[in-house]
Design a protein around this motif. Structure first.
Motif, PDB file in Angstrom:
ATOM      1  N   ASN A  38      42.060  39.721  38.886  1.00  0.00           N
ATOM      2  CA  ASN A  38      41.721  40.231  40.215  1.00  0.00           C
ATOM      3  C   ASN A  38      40.687  41.340  40.102  1.00  0.00           C
ATOM      4  OD1 ASN A  38      43.585  38.383  41.277  1.00  0.00           O
ATOM      5  ND2 ASN A  38      45.250  39.834  41.042  1.00  0.00           N
ATOM      6  N   ASP A  39      41.053  42.560  40.475  1.00  0.00           N
ATOM      7  CA  ASP A  39      40.113  43.680  40.407  1.00  0.00           C
ATOM      8  C   ASP A  39      40.460  44.632  39.275  1.00  0.00           C
ATOM      9  OD1 ASP A  39      38.652  42.789  42.604  1.00  0.00           O
ATOM     10  OD2 ASP A  39      40.056  43.712  43.993  1.00  0.00           O
ATOM     11  N   ILE A  40      41.102  44.132  38.234  1.00  0.00           N
ATOM     12  CA  ILE A  40      41.505  44.969  37.103  1.00  0.00           C
ATOM     13  C   ILE A  40      40.523  44.785  35.955  1.00  0.00           C
ATOM     14  CG2 ILE A  40      43.353  45.497  35.462  1.00  0.00           C
ATOM     15  CD1 ILE A  40      44.130  45.973  38.398  1.00  0.00           C
ATOM     16  N   ASN A  41      40.001  45.891  35.461  1.00  0.00           N
ATOM     17  CA  ASN A  41      39.051  45.867  34.350  1.00  0.00           C
ATOM     18  C   ASN A  41      39.611  46.642  33.159  1.00  0.00           C
ATOM     19  OD1 ASN A  41      37.112  44.516  35.944  1.00  0.00           O
ATOM     20  ND2 ASN A  41      36.504  46.467  36.833  1.00  0.00           N
ATOM     21  N   LYS A  79      48.790  50.696  33.186  1.00  0.00           N
ATOM     22  CA  LYS A  79      48.373  50.773  34.592  1.00  0.00           C
ATOM     23  C   LYS A  79      48.357  49.376  35.192  1.00  0.00           C
ATOM     24  CE  LYS A  79      45.006  54.581  34.302  1.00  0.00           C
ATOM     25  NZ  LYS A  79      43.561  54.857  34.457  1.00  0.00           N
ATOM     26  N   TYR A  80      48.647  49.316  36.495  1.00  0.00           N
ATOM     27  CA  TYR A  80      48.514  48.068  37.268  1.00  0.00           C
ATOM     28  C   TYR A  80      49.274  46.904  36.632  1.00  0.00           C
ATOM     29  CZ  TYR A  80      44.638  51.011  38.717  1.00  0.00           C
ATOM     30  OH  TYR A  80      43.872  52.080  39.123  1.00  0.00           O
ATOM     31  N   LYS A 108      36.637  41.953  32.621  1.00  0.00           N
ATOM     32  CA  LYS A 108      37.428  41.661  33.823  1.00  0.00           C
ATOM     33  C   LYS A 108      38.704  41.000  33.343  1.00  0.00           C
ATOM     34  CE  LYS A 108      37.387  39.111  38.167  1.00  0.00           C
ATOM     35  NZ  LYS A 108      37.918  40.186  38.969  1.00  0.00           N
ATOM     36  N   THR A 135      41.144  49.987  34.798  1.00  0.00           N
ATOM     37  CA  THR A 135      40.653  50.566  36.043  1.00  0.00           C
ATOM     38  C   THR A 135      40.392  49.504  37.094  1.00  0.00           C
ATOM     39  OG1 THR A 135      38.924  51.958  36.997  1.00  0.00           O
ATOM     40  CG2 THR A 135      38.272  50.534  35.179  1.00  0.00           C
ATOM     41  N   GLU A 136      40.410  49.928  38.340  1.00  0.00           N
ATOM     42  CA  GLU A 136      40.039  49.049  39.460  1.00  0.00           C
ATOM     43  C   GLU A 136      38.650  49.400  39.980  1.00  0.00           C
ATOM     44  OE1 GLU A 136      43.998  47.839  41.856  1.00  0.00           O
ATOM     45  OE2 GLU A 136      43.405  49.932  42.098  1.00  0.00           O
ATOM     46  N   THR A 137      38.036  50.423  39.410  1.00  0.00           N
ATOM     47  CA  THR A 137      36.754  50.898  39.917  1.00  0.00           C
ATOM     48  C   THR A 137      35.611  50.508  38.987  1.00  0.00           C
ATOM     49  OG1 THR A 137      36.991  53.008  38.770  1.00  0.00           O
ATOM     50  CG2 THR A 137      37.872  52.888  41.002  1.00  0.00           C
TER      51      THR A 137
END
Length: 140
Positions: free
Chosen positions: A69-72, A117-118, A66, A92-94
Motif C-alpha cells: 500500500n503506502d508503506i515504504n 511500524k504499520y 515500496k 514510513t508512509e511519507t
C-alpha cells in the motif's frame, strides 16, 4: 585521523549484502540516493525471498522499497574509509527526505535497533570482516 576516501590508494573494502523479504508482498525499488559510490540494488525483491547487493569499494547509499500500500522501507548504509560502518532503517508512509536520512545515518551504528511500524518490522546490521563489510537487512 580519518582517511579521505577520495585520496585512498588501492581498492576499498568489498560490501557483501543480502536483503531478505519475509513479507507477503514483493518489494519494489522506488528511489535511491548515492552520497558516495554507486550501487545497483535489485529492482524487485520477491515476497518470501532474498536478493544480493554487492559493491567493490567504499559506499554511502540509501534505497527505498515500496513494501505494501503506502508503506515504504528505507535502508541506508555507510562503509567509508576511516569511519565506523553505519546502517539506518525506517518504515514510513511519507516521501523520503534524503537530508534527514543522511543525518540519521550519520548518528546511527552498525547494529541499530529494529523498527516496528504499520504492522511491519525492519532490521539491519553491518559487520566488518577483514576488508569485507557484510550487510544483512530484513523486512517482514
Amino acid at each position: 585521523m580519518a582517511t579521505n576516501p577520495l585520496s585512498s590508494s588501492g581498492p576499498g573494502p568489498v560490501l557483501e549484502g543480502i536483503v531478505f523479504n519475509y513479507s507477503d508482498n514483493d518489494l519494489i525499488l522506488l528511489d535511491q540516493r548515492e552520497w558516495y559510490g554507486s550501487v545497483k540494488p535489485p529492482q524487485v525483491i520477491r515476497k518470501e525471498s532474498s536478493a544480493k547487493i554487492n559493491y567493490d569499494g567504499y559506499s554511502k547509499v540509501g534505497v527505498v522499497y515500496k513494501a505494501k500500500n503506502d508503506i515504504n522501507w528505507v535502508l541506508a548504509w555507510s562503509n567509508m574509509s576511516g569511519e565506523n560502518n553505519k546502517v539506518f532503517i525506517d518504515i514510513t508512509e511519507t516521501v523520503v527526505d534524503w537530508s534527514a536520512v543522511e543525518m540519521s545515518l550519520e548518528k546511527s551504528t552498525s547494529h541499530p535497533p529494529p523498527v516496528h511500524k504499520y504492522g511491519s518490522t525492519a532490521t539491519a546490521m553491518i559487520d566488518q570482516k577483514n576488508d569485507v563489510a557484510v550487510l544483512t537487512a530484513a523486512f517482514e
